[in-house]
Design an enzyme around this catalytic site. Structure first.
Site, PDB file in Angstrom:
ATOM      1  N   HIS A 158       0.819  -1.226   0.000  1.00  0.00           N
ATOM      2  CA  HIS A 158       0.000   0.000   0.000  1.00  0.00           C
ATOM      3  C   HIS A 158       0.853   1.276   0.000  1.00  0.00           C
ATOM      4  CE1 HIS A 158      -3.574  -2.360   0.377  1.00  0.00           C
ATOM      5  NE2 HIS A 158      -3.278  -2.811   1.583  1.00  0.00           N
ATOM      6  N   ASP A 193      -2.764 -10.557  -2.527  1.00  0.00           N
ATOM      7  CA  ASP A 193      -3.288 -10.118  -1.229  1.00  0.00           C
ATOM      8  C   ASP A 193      -4.791  -9.827  -1.360  1.00  0.00           C
ATOM      9  OD1 ASP A 193      -1.989  -8.677   1.497  1.00  0.00           O
ATOM     10  OD2 ASP A 193      -3.874  -7.758   0.837  1.00  0.00           O
ATOM     11  N   HIS A 195      -6.277  -7.288  -0.368  1.00  0.00           N
ATOM     12  CA  HIS A 195      -6.465  -5.870  -0.705  1.00  0.00           C
ATOM     13  C   HIS A 195      -5.705  -5.518  -1.978  1.00  0.00           C
ATOM     14  CE1 HIS A 195      -6.818  -6.211   3.751  1.00  0.00           C
ATOM     15  NE2 HIS A 195      -7.886  -5.460   3.546  1.00  0.00           N
ATOM     16  N   ASP A 282      -4.251 -12.847   3.489  1.00  0.00           N
ATOM     17  CA  ASP A 282      -5.495 -12.391   4.108  1.00  0.00           C
ATOM     18  C   ASP A 282      -6.735 -12.660   3.247  1.00  0.00           C
ATOM     19  OD1 ASP A 282      -4.425 -10.514   2.389  1.00  0.00           O
ATOM     20  OD2 ASP A 282      -4.597  -8.821   3.768  1.00  0.00           O
TER      21      ASP A 282
HETATM   22 ZN   LIG Z   1      -4.141  -7.121   2.708  1.00  0.00          ZN
END
Ligand SMILES: [Zn+2]
Length: 340
Positions: A158, A193, A195, A282
């Site tokens: 991120h 991931d 996200h 995740d």
């Molecule tokens: Zn994540």
């Protein structure tokens, strides 16, 4: 396979986290390391301490203004009377790129996308060693090893060139990809991931030498909200070199593997000399974020599918939070990947 990790990576111990405005314990805990180390060892990895590499490989993807900020902001912040124990932004520019504030509070808002990446006294050192683990994994692969794993913590995907966010400070996957570029013309990054890898996308968005592919929960109702949609395809020379594959909430193994097939087809068509896997765990059905429903055996199938590309591969740890399956999911992925 070698697994790179330094104990300094445990020192960053964030507290602040807001979930829908409500203060919660920060999920990016040092205890993640023990589960991931156990998972790597169970898959037969040899744990290796990385060397220090200075700022060079990190400055290759992050701006000097941002790195100066990350290194010094904690000390500057604590000089403010009544300041919090962690650096947390409380104001952000509506659009970035204009005037650069002189104050610590202004710069925190400029360089931090959200409240989930608090900076304490230990953050810089931990983030540096995390990035150096990625550098050593990339160097191992560049020297001829077929694959290497970097236990990067804090995670990185991120983080943009000049912006922290979502538990991330230095973009370890981007650092690894840029490092690999030294030895090959084209590098692909595959982010699995839960996200969207918004920072990684941002770093390479205008480039045609690094293909970025991300499979993630649809950001229309999920972090990071403002990035990760299917119509983000790159810009300038990079147009057509970014592929986002958003998935409906609770998508399970079959749906994930179908998206993975599409991502793998794009990577084959790019014919890269090396691959970076941004390995978040995740997407697991038991992860506290609960966005997707990949099973523990599903991670082995993901690893197997990626291994069939037969590319020199650096596996960089991203998310995956404290739950019973965390270590097993890493073992499952690495074992599946090893069946090539
Ligand atoms: Zn994540």
């Amino acid at each position: 396979m070698k697994a790179f990790f330094a104990d300094e990576q445990r020192r960053h111990d964030p507290n602040t986290f807001l979930s829908s405005g409500s203060p919660q314990p920060n999920p990016e805990q040092p205890a993640r390391v023990d589960r991931l180390l156990a998972g790597a060892k169970a898959a037969g990895c040899e744990i290796v301490r990385p060397g220090s590499h200075g700022l060079g490989p990190i400055a290759a993807v992050h701006t000097p203004e941002y790195l100066e900020f990350l290194e010094n902001i904690y000390t500057r912040w604590r000089r403010i009377e009544g300041a919090s124990l962690e650096v947390i932004p409380n104001i952000h520019p509506a659009t970035r790129g204009g005037r650069y504030p002189a104050s610590a509070v202004g710069q925190a808002g400029y360089h931090m996308a959200d409240t989930s990446c608090p900076i304490s006294a230990e953050t810089w050192e931990s983030a540096l060693w995390s990035a150096w683990s990625a550098v050593d994994a990339a160097d191992a692969v560049a020297r001829g090893e077929s694959a290497a794993y970097a236990l990067c913590r804090p995670p990185g995907h991120h983080a943009f060139a000049d912006l922290a966010g979502g538990f991330c400070f230095i973009n370890n996957s981007a650092v690894a990809a840029q490092r690999l570029r030294g030895g090959t013309e084209r590098v692909a990054i595959l982010d699995v991931d839960l996200h969207h890898g918004n920072g990684t996308q941002g770093v390479f968005y205008a480039r045609d030498d690094v293909l970025t592919v991300s499979i993630h929960a649809d950001p229309v109702r999920f972090y990071p909200f403002f990035w990760g949609h299917a119509d983000e395809r790159g810009e300038g020379r990079g147009l057509g070199y970014n592929l986002n594959l958003p998935l409906a909430r609770k998508t399970a193994d079959e749906g994930f593997l179908e998206a993975l097939d599409a991502g793998i087809r794009r990577i084959k068509a790019f014919a890269p000399g090396a691959l970076v896997v941004a390995l978040g765990l995740d997407a697991f059905e038991g992860d506290p974020f609960g966005g997707l429903s990949v099973s523990t055996p599903g991670f082995a199938r993901i690893g197997e599918a990626i291994a069939r590309l037969k590319l020199p591969t650096v596996i960089v740890q991203e998310g995956g939070y404290l739950c019973d399956g965390l270590g097993d999911n890493l073992t499952s992925f690495l074992t599946g990947f090893g069946h090539r």
